[in-house]
Design a protein around this motif. Structure first.
Motif, short mmCIF file in Angstrom:
data_model
loop_
_atom_site.label_atom_id
_atom_site.label_comp_id
_atom_site.label_asym_id
_atom_site.label_seq_id
_atom_site.Cartn_x
_atom_site.Cartn_y
_atom_site.Cartn_z
N CYS A 25 -7.01 16.80 6.59
CA CYS A 25 -6.53 18.13 6.19
C CYS A 25 -6.54 18.34 4.68
CB CYS A 25 -5.12 18.37 6.73
SG CYS A 25 -3.84 17.33 5.98
N ARG A 26 -6.97 17.32 3.92
CA ARG A 26 -7.07 17.38 2.45
C ARG A 26 -5.71 17.49 1.77
NH1 ARG A 26 -11.35 16.40 4.48
NH2 ARG A 26 -13.40 16.97 3.69
N SER A 27 -4.64 17.17 2.47
CA SER A 27 -3.31 17.24 1.87
C SER A 27 -3.09 16.07 0.92
CB SER A 27 -2.24 17.23 2.96
OG SER A 27 -0.94 17.11 2.40
N VAL A 28 -2.21 16.30 -0.09
CA VAL A 28 -1.83 15.22 -1.00
C VAL A 28 -0.46 14.66 -0.65
CG1 VAL A 28 -3.23 16.09 -2.91
CG2 VAL A 28 -0.88 16.89 -2.64
N HIS A 29 0.17 15.16 0.40
CA HIS A 29 1.49 14.67 0.83
C HIS A 29 1.29 13.44 1.71
CE1 HIS A 29 2.74 19.13 0.31
NE2 HIS A 29 2.82 18.47 -0.83
N LEU A 30 1.23 12.28 1.08
CA LEU A 30 0.88 11.05 1.76
C LEU A 30 2.02 10.05 1.66
CD1 LEU A 30 -2.74 10.71 0.32
CD2 LEU A 30 -2.08 11.73 2.50
N ASN A 31 2.20 9.25 2.71
CA ASN A 31 3.22 8.21 2.74
C ASN A 31 2.52 6.87 2.95
OD1 ASN A 31 5.71 6.94 2.78
ND2 ASN A 31 5.96 7.20 5.00
N TYR A 32 2.73 5.95 1.99
CA TYR A 32 2.11 4.63 2.05
C TYR A 32 3.11 3.66 2.70
CZ TYR A 32 -1.36 6.53 -1.15
OH TYR A 32 -2.35 7.29 -1.72
N ILE A 33 2.70 2.98 3.79
CA ILE A 33 3.59 2.16 4.59
C ILE A 33 3.01 0.75 4.72
CG2 ILE A 33 4.84 1.95 6.78
CD1 ILE A 33 4.14 4.92 7.28
N ASP A 34 3.87 -0.28 4.49
CA ASP A 34 3.48 -1.66 4.77
C ASP A 34 3.75 -1.95 6.25
OD1 ASP A 34 2.84 -2.09 2.14
OD2 ASP A 34 4.82 -2.83 1.60
N VAL A 35 2.74 -2.43 6.96
CA VAL A 35 2.87 -2.71 8.39
C VAL A 35 2.46 -4.15 8.66
CG1 VAL A 35 2.47 -0.30 9.03
CG2 VAL A 35 0.54 -1.89 8.91
N CYS A 36 2.88 -4.64 9.82
CA CYS A 36 2.51 -5.98 10.26
C CYS A 36 1.03 -5.99 10.62
CB CYS A 36 3.36 -6.39 11.46
SG CYS A 36 2.87 -7.97 12.20
N PRO A 37 0.25 -6.92 10.09
CA PRO A 37 -1.19 -6.93 10.41
C PRO A 37 -1.50 -7.29 11.85
CG PRO A 37 -0.58 -8.86 9.12
CD PRO A 37 0.63 -7.98 9.16
N ARG A 38 -0.51 -7.87 12.59
CA ARG A 38 -0.77 -8.26 13.97
C ARG A 38 -0.39 -7.16 14.96
NH1 ARG A 38 1.41 -13.96 15.91
NH2 ARG A 38 3.47 -12.94 15.82
N GLU A 64 2.45 -10.71 2.64
CA GLU A 64 2.50 -9.26 2.38
C GLU A 64 1.89 -8.52 3.55
OE1 GLU A 64 -1.60 -9.04 -0.31
OE2 GLU A 64 0.34 -8.56 -1.20
N GLY A 65 2.35 -7.30 3.77
CA GLY A 65 1.83 -6.50 4.87
C GLY A 65 0.58 -5.75 4.49
N GLU A 66 -0.03 -5.14 5.48
CA GLU A 66 -1.18 -4.28 5.25
C GLU A 66 -0.70 -2.85 5.05
OE1 GLU A 66 -4.18 -4.57 8.16
OE2 GLU A 66 -4.52 -6.72 7.88
N VAL A 67 -1.37 -2.15 4.16
CA VAL A 67 -0.95 -0.80 3.80
C VAL A 67 -1.69 0.22 4.66
CG1 VAL A 67 -0.79 0.91 1.95
CG2 VAL A 67 -0.42 -1.51 1.45
N GLU A 68 -0.95 1.10 5.27
CA GLU A 68 -1.50 2.26 5.97
C GLU A 68 -0.98 3.53 5.31
OE1 GLU A 68 -0.58 2.15 10.11
OE2 GLU A 68 -2.32 0.90 10.61
N VAL A 69 -1.75 4.58 5.41
CA VAL A 69 -1.38 5.86 4.80
C VAL A 69 -1.20 6.87 5.92
CG1 VAL A 69 -1.99 7.62 3.13
CG2 VAL A 69 -2.76 5.27 2.78
N GLN A 70 -0.05 7.51 5.92
CA GLN A 70 0.23 8.55 6.90
C GLN A 70 0.35 9.89 6.19
OE1 GLN A 70 3.96 8.30 9.00
NE2 GLN A 70 3.20 9.49 10.74
#
Length: 324
Positions: free
Chosen positions: A39-52, A118-124
Protein backbone atom coordinates in the motif's frame (compact mmCIF):
# COMPACT_ATOMS: atom_id res chain seq x y z
CA UNK A 1 4.52 23.41 -7.85
CA UNK A 2 2.27 24.27 -4.91
CA UNK A 3 2.13 27.83 -6.24
CA UNK A 4 0.82 26.41 -9.51
CA UNK A 5 -2.13 24.92 -7.62
CA UNK A 6 -1.01 21.32 -8.01
CA UNK A 7 -2.13 18.68 -5.54
CA UNK A 8 0.39 16.47 -3.74
CA UNK A 9 -0.42 13.58 -6.06
CA UNK A 10 0.04 15.76 -9.15
CA UNK A 11 3.35 17.07 -7.80
CA UNK A 12 4.57 13.51 -7.23
CA UNK A 13 3.60 12.45 -10.76
CA UNK A 14 5.28 15.49 -12.31
CA UNK A 15 8.48 14.96 -10.33
CA UNK A 16 8.51 11.31 -11.43
CA UNK A 17 8.16 12.45 -15.06
CA UNK A 18 10.97 15.01 -14.69
CA UNK A 19 13.22 12.39 -13.09
CA UNK A 20 12.45 9.83 -15.80
CA UNK A 21 13.38 12.33 -18.52
CA UNK A 22 16.55 13.45 -16.73
CA UNK A 23 15.30 16.99 -16.09
CA UNK A 24 16.19 17.03 -12.38
CA UNK A 25 19.30 16.30 -10.33
CA UNK A 26 19.85 15.71 -6.62
CA UNK A 27 21.49 18.53 -4.67
CA UNK A 28 21.45 17.24 -1.07
CA UNK A 29 20.24 13.86 0.15
CA UNK A 30 18.11 14.45 3.26
CA UNK A 31 17.07 10.92 4.21
CA UNK A 32 15.74 7.63 2.89
CA UNK A 33 12.25 6.35 3.65
CA UNK A 34 10.90 2.82 3.46
CA UNK A 35 7.38 2.06 2.30
CA UNK A 36 5.07 -0.96 2.39
CA UNK A 37 5.34 -2.91 -0.85
CA UNK A 38 1.53 -3.36 -0.98
CA UNK A 39 0.00 0.00 0.00
CA UNK A 40 3.12 2.26 -0.04
CA UNK A 41 2.45 3.34 3.55
CA UNK A 42 5.29 4.54 5.80
CA UNK A 43 3.49 3.45 9.00
CA UNK A 44 5.60 0.36 9.65
CA UNK A 45 6.24 -1.70 12.79
CA UNK A 46 9.52 -3.61 13.05
CA UNK A 47 9.15 -6.80 15.17
CA UNK A 48 11.74 -9.33 16.40
CA UNK A 49 10.30 -12.85 16.01
CA UNK A 50 11.48 -16.37 16.73
CA UNK A 51 13.16 -17.78 13.60
CA UNK A 52 11.65 -21.24 14.27
CA UNK A 53 8.00 -20.63 15.16
CA UNK A 54 7.75 -16.97 14.00
CA UNK A 55 6.24 -16.00 17.39
CA UNK A 56 6.98 -12.55 18.80
CA UNK A 57 7.15 -13.56 22.50
CA UNK A 58 10.90 -13.19 23.02
CA UNK A 59 12.26 -12.77 26.56
CA UNK A 60 15.77 -11.48 27.30
CA UNK A 61 17.91 -13.95 29.26
CA UNK A 62 21.48 -13.81 30.54
CA UNK A 63 23.94 -16.41 29.37
CA UNK A 64 26.94 -17.94 31.18
CA UNK A 65 30.22 -19.33 29.90
CA UNK A 66 31.89 -22.08 31.94
CA UNK A 67 35.68 -21.74 31.81
CA UNK A 68 36.25 -25.41 32.81
CA UNK A 69 34.52 -27.09 29.84
CA UNK A 70 33.63 -24.09 27.66
CA UNK A 71 29.90 -24.75 27.86
CA UNK A 72 27.65 -21.73 27.08
CA UNK A 73 24.00 -21.81 28.06
CA UNK A 74 21.17 -19.85 29.62
CA UNK A 75 21.58 -18.61 33.18
CA UNK A 76 18.61 -20.61 34.48
CA UNK A 77 20.24 -23.84 33.24
CA UNK A 78 23.24 -23.14 35.50
CA UNK A 79 21.11 -22.49 38.59
CA UNK A 80 20.67 -25.41 41.03
CA UNK A 81 19.58 -24.87 44.64
CA UNK A 82 20.52 -21.21 44.39
CA UNK A 83 24.03 -22.15 43.31
CA UNK A 84 25.70 -21.88 39.90
CA UNK A 85 26.68 -25.32 38.60
CA UNK A 86 27.68 -26.13 35.03
CA UNK A 87 25.08 -28.57 33.63
CA UNK A 88 27.75 -30.25 31.49
CA UNK A 89 30.80 -30.75 33.74
CA UNK A 90 28.98 -30.19 37.06
CA UNK A 91 31.67 -27.85 38.37
CA UNK A 92 30.46 -25.25 40.82
CA UNK A 93 30.95 -21.71 39.54
CA UNK A 94 31.92 -19.36 42.34
CA UNK A 95 33.88 -16.39 41.00
CA UNK A 96 33.01 -14.44 37.84
CA UNK A 97 36.05 -13.88 35.70
CA UNK A 98 37.77 -16.93 37.27
CA UNK A 99 35.24 -19.77 36.95
CA UNK A 100 32.83 -18.20 34.43
CA UNK A 101 31.82 -15.00 32.68
CA UNK A 102 28.75 -13.51 31.05
CA UNK A 103 29.62 -13.37 27.35
CA UNK A 104 26.31 -12.21 25.99
CA UNK A 105 22.67 -11.53 26.54
CA UNK A 106 20.39 -14.00 24.80
CA UNK A 107 16.73 -14.38 23.99
CA UNK A 108 14.30 -17.19 24.70
CA UNK A 109 11.09 -17.82 22.75
CA UNK A 110 8.12 -17.99 25.10
CA UNK A 111 6.28 -20.37 22.77
CA UNK A 112 8.80 -22.98 21.57
CA UNK A 113 11.49 -22.33 24.25
CA UNK A 114 14.17 -21.80 21.59
CA UNK A 115 17.27 -20.04 22.94
CA UNK A 116 18.77 -17.61 20.43
CA UNK A 117 21.18 -14.71 20.30
CA UNK A 118 18.89 -12.44 18.29
CA UNK A 119 15.55 -12.74 16.56
CA UNK A 120 14.66 -12.22 12.95
CA UNK A 121 13.09 -8.91 12.01
CA UNK A 122 9.71 -8.76 10.31
CA UNK A 123 7.93 -5.61 9.21
CA UNK A 124 4.20 -5.21 9.65
CA UNK A 125 2.35 -2.42 7.86
CA UNK A 126 0.09 -0.60 10.30
CA UNK A 127 -2.32 0.37 7.52
CA UNK A 128 -2.89 -2.82 5.52
CA UNK A 129 -1.41 -5.43 7.88
CA UNK A 130 1.01 -6.85 5.27
CA UNK A 131 3.97 -8.80 6.73
CA UNK A 132 7.24 -8.49 4.86
CA UNK A 133 11.00 -8.66 5.25
CA UNK A 134 12.99 -5.41 5.58
CA UNK A 135 14.66 -6.09 2.23
CA UNK A 136 11.25 -6.24 0.53
CA UNK A 137 10.31 -2.69 1.48
CA UNK A 138 10.29 0.01 -1.19
CA UNK A 139 13.05 2.51 -0.49
CA UNK A 140 12.77 6.11 -1.62
CA UNK A 141 15.31 8.92 -1.47
CA UNK A 142 14.25 12.27 -0.01
CA UNK A 143 16.47 15.01 -1.38
CA UNK A 144 16.48 18.63 -2.43
CA UNK A 145 16.25 18.85 -6.21
CA UNK A 146 17.32 21.28 -8.89
CA UNK A 147 16.74 21.41 -12.62
CA UNK A 148 19.40 19.68 -14.69
CA UNK A 149 20.84 21.27 -17.81
CA UNK A 150 18.22 19.52 -19.93
CA UNK A 151 15.48 20.60 -17.50
CA UNK A 152 16.55 24.24 -17.68
CA UNK A 153 16.33 24.11 -21.47
CA UNK A 154 12.82 22.70 -21.26
CA UNK A 155 11.41 25.31 -18.88
CA UNK A 156 13.30 28.17 -20.59
CA UNK A 157 11.55 27.49 -23.90
CA UNK A 158 7.79 27.66 -23.29
CA UNK A 159 5.74 26.17 -26.10
CA UNK A 160 4.42 28.83 -28.44
CA UNK A 161 0.71 29.13 -29.01
CA UNK A 162 -0.39 27.44 -32.20
CA UNK A 163 2.57 25.02 -32.21
CA UNK A 164 1.58 21.40 -32.47
CA UNK A 165 2.08 19.41 -29.29
CA UNK A 166 3.67 16.51 -31.14
CA UNK A 167 6.18 16.55 -33.96
CA UNK A 168 5.98 14.26 -36.93
CA UNK A 169 8.71 11.65 -36.60
CA UNK A 170 10.05 10.23 -33.39
CA UNK A 171 11.40 12.58 -30.72
CA UNK A 172 14.51 11.07 -29.10
CA UNK A 173 17.03 12.15 -26.49
CA UNK A 174 20.73 12.71 -27.13
CA UNK A 175 21.63 9.30 -25.66
CA UNK A 176 18.97 7.58 -27.79
CA UNK A 177 20.28 9.29 -30.93
CA UNK A 178 23.84 8.15 -30.11
CA UNK A 179 22.59 4.60 -29.63
CA UNK A 180 20.65 4.64 -32.91
CA UNK A 181 23.66 5.99 -34.84
CA UNK A 182 25.92 3.35 -33.29
CA UNK A 183 23.55 0.74 -34.76
CA UNK A 184 22.73 2.30 -38.13
CA UNK A 185 26.22 3.37 -39.24
CA UNK A 186 27.87 -0.09 -39.04
CA UNK A 187 24.83 -1.66 -40.71
CA UNK A 188 24.96 0.96 -43.46
CA UNK A 189 28.60 0.12 -44.17
CA UNK A 190 27.86 -3.60 -44.27
CA UNK A 191 24.77 -3.39 -46.51
CA UNK A 192 25.62 -0.26 -48.56
CA UNK A 193 22.76 1.77 -47.10
CA UNK A 194 22.69 5.58 -47.07
CA UNK A 195 21.23 7.82 -44.37
CA UNK A 196 20.80 11.57 -44.12
CA UNK A 197 21.75 13.55 -41.02
CA UNK A 198 20.56 17.18 -40.98
CA UNK A 199 22.12 19.55 -38.44
CA UNK A 200 20.25 22.77 -37.75
CA UNK A 201 22.02 25.47 -35.74
CA UNK A 202 21.85 29.18 -35.00
CA UNK A 203 24.35 31.96 -35.60
CA UNK A 204 26.55 32.90 -38.52
CA UNK A 205 27.64 29.76 -40.35
CA UNK A 206 29.75 29.23 -43.48
CA UNK A 207 28.31 30.18 -46.85
CA UNK A 208 28.17 26.53 -47.91
CA UNK A 209 25.08 26.10 -45.69
CA UNK A 210 21.59 27.15 -46.65
CA UNK A 211 20.96 29.85 -44.02
CA UNK A 212 17.69 31.67 -43.49
CA UNK A 213 17.16 34.63 -41.15
CA UNK A 214 14.37 34.05 -38.65
CA UNK A 215 12.74 36.55 -36.33
CA UNK A 216 12.78 35.29 -32.76
CA UNK A 217 13.40 36.46 -29.25
CA UNK A 218 16.40 34.16 -28.80
CA UNK A 219 18.50 31.71 -30.85
CA UNK A 220 17.05 28.77 -28.94
CA UNK A 221 13.48 29.95 -29.58
CA UNK A 222 14.30 30.46 -33.28
CA UNK A 223 15.65 26.93 -33.53
CA UNK A 224 12.53 25.53 -31.86
CA UNK A 225 10.26 27.44 -34.25
CA UNK A 226 12.25 26.30 -37.28
CA UNK A 227 12.23 22.70 -36.06
CA UNK A 228 8.44 22.85 -36.00
CA UNK A 229 8.44 24.04 -39.62
CA UNK A 230 10.76 21.27 -40.77
CA UNK A 231 8.62 18.53 -39.26
CA UNK A 232 6.25 18.80 -42.20
CA UNK A 233 8.99 17.18 -44.30
CA UNK A 234 9.57 14.25 -41.99
CA UNK A 235 8.34 10.69 -42.14
CA UNK A 236 7.05 8.74 -39.16
CA UNK A 237 10.30 6.74 -39.11
CA UNK A 238 12.57 9.82 -39.01
CA UNK A 239 14.19 10.89 -35.73
CA UNK A 240 14.22 14.39 -34.21
CA UNK A 241 16.61 15.36 -31.42
CA UNK A 242 17.10 18.65 -29.59
CA UNK A 243 20.80 17.91 -29.18
CA UNK A 244 21.62 20.99 -27.13
CA UNK A 245 20.56 24.63 -26.84
CA UNK A 246 22.18 25.46 -30.20
CA UNK A 247 21.54 22.38 -32.35
CA UNK A 248 18.61 20.32 -33.57
CA UNK A 249 19.42 17.07 -35.39
CA UNK A 250 17.21 15.19 -37.86
CA UNK A 251 18.08 11.62 -38.84
CA UNK A 252 16.40 10.36 -42.01
CA UNK A 253 17.22 6.65 -42.42
CA UNK A 254 17.54 5.13 -45.91
CA UNK A 255 17.71 8.45 -47.71
CA UNK A 256 20.19 8.18 -50.63
CA UNK A 257 22.28 11.15 -51.78
CA UNK A 258 20.31 11.62 -54.99
CA UNK A 259 17.38 12.78 -52.84
CA UNK A 260 19.44 15.47 -51.07
CA UNK A 261 18.88 18.12 -53.75
CA UNK A 262 15.12 17.69 -53.68
CA UNK A 263 15.06 17.93 -49.89
CA UNK A 264 17.24 21.07 -50.01
CA UNK A 265 14.88 22.71 -52.52
CA UNK A 266 11.83 21.92 -50.36
CA UNK A 267 13.54 23.27 -47.24
CA UNK A 268 14.49 26.50 -49.03
CA UNK A 269 10.90 27.09 -50.13
CA UNK A 270 9.66 26.24 -46.64
CA UNK A 271 12.01 28.71 -44.91
CA UNK A 272 11.36 31.78 -47.05
CA UNK A 273 11.28 34.24 -44.12
CA UNK A 274 11.70 37.99 -43.72
CA UNK A 275 15.01 39.62 -42.70
CA UNK A 276 15.40 39.72 -38.93
CA UNK A 277 16.39 43.06 -37.42
CA UNK A 278 18.83 41.34 -35.06
CA UNK A 279 20.55 39.53 -37.93
CA UNK A 280 19.90 36.08 -36.41
CA UNK A 281 20.40 33.22 -38.87
CA UNK A 282 19.26 29.65 -38.89
CA UNK A 283 21.64 27.36 -40.79
CA UNK A 284 21.12 23.78 -41.93
CA UNK A 285 23.78 21.32 -43.05
CA UNK A 286 23.29 17.90 -44.61
CA UNK A 287 25.64 14.98 -44.00
CA UNK A 288 25.58 11.64 -45.74
CA UNK A 289 26.06 8.62 -43.49
CA UNK A 290 28.21 6.67 -43.31
CA UNK A 291 31.26 8.79 -44.05
CA UNK A 292 34.96 8.67 -43.19
CA UNK A 293 34.26 10.79 -40.13
CA UNK A 294 31.86 8.21 -38.67
CA UNK A 295 34.40 6.07 -36.86
CA UNK A 296 34.07 5.00 -33.25
CA UNK A 297 31.21 5.93 -30.97
CA UNK A 298 28.64 8.40 -32.29
CA UNK A 299 28.98 10.52 -29.14
CA UNK A 300 32.60 11.22 -30.19
CA UNK A 301 32.42 11.80 -33.93
CA UNK A 302 29.13 13.70 -33.72
CA UNK A 303 30.62 16.14 -31.20
CA UNK A 304 33.61 16.62 -33.52
CA UNK A 305 31.29 17.25 -36.45
CA UNK A 306 29.38 19.95 -34.55
CA UNK A 307 32.61 21.56 -33.34
CA UNK A 308 33.93 21.72 -36.90
CA UNK A 309 30.65 23.19 -38.10
CA UNK A 310 30.78 25.88 -35.41
CA UNK A 311 34.39 26.76 -36.26
CA UNK A 312 33.71 26.86 -40.00
CA UNK A 313 35.83 23.85 -40.96
CA UNK A 314 34.58 21.62 -43.78
CA UNK A 315 32.31 19.01 -42.29
CA UNK A 316 29.60 18.44 -44.82
CA UNK A 317 27.86 19.92 -47.84
CA UNK A 318 24.25 20.64 -48.64
CA UNK A 319 23.28 20.66 -52.32
CA UNK A 320 22.10 24.03 -53.56
CA UNK A 321 19.30 24.73 -56.01
CA UNK A 322 21.84 25.19 -58.77
CA UNK A 323 23.22 21.70 -58.10
CA UNK A 324 19.68 20.37 -58.17
Amino acid sequence: MSAWGMTASEQHDLLALFTQRGWTREVTLMTRTRHCRQCRSVHLNYIDVCPRCRHLDLVALDGLHCFTCGHVDRLDHFTHDERLVCPKCHVRLRHIGVDYDRPLESLACGKCDLWLVEGEVEVQCMDCGQLQQPGELIQQRVASLALSEAGRRVVALPRKEGMPEQMVGQRVSRAELHHMLDLLVPLARRHAHRHLLMVMSSGALPSRSVASPLSASSPAASLSAMAQRLTSLLRDTDLVCEYDAGHWLFLLPHTPREHFADIARRIKSLTDLAEDSAGLNIALEMHELPSERCTGKASYWLAQLLDDQASGQPSGKMPSEAEA
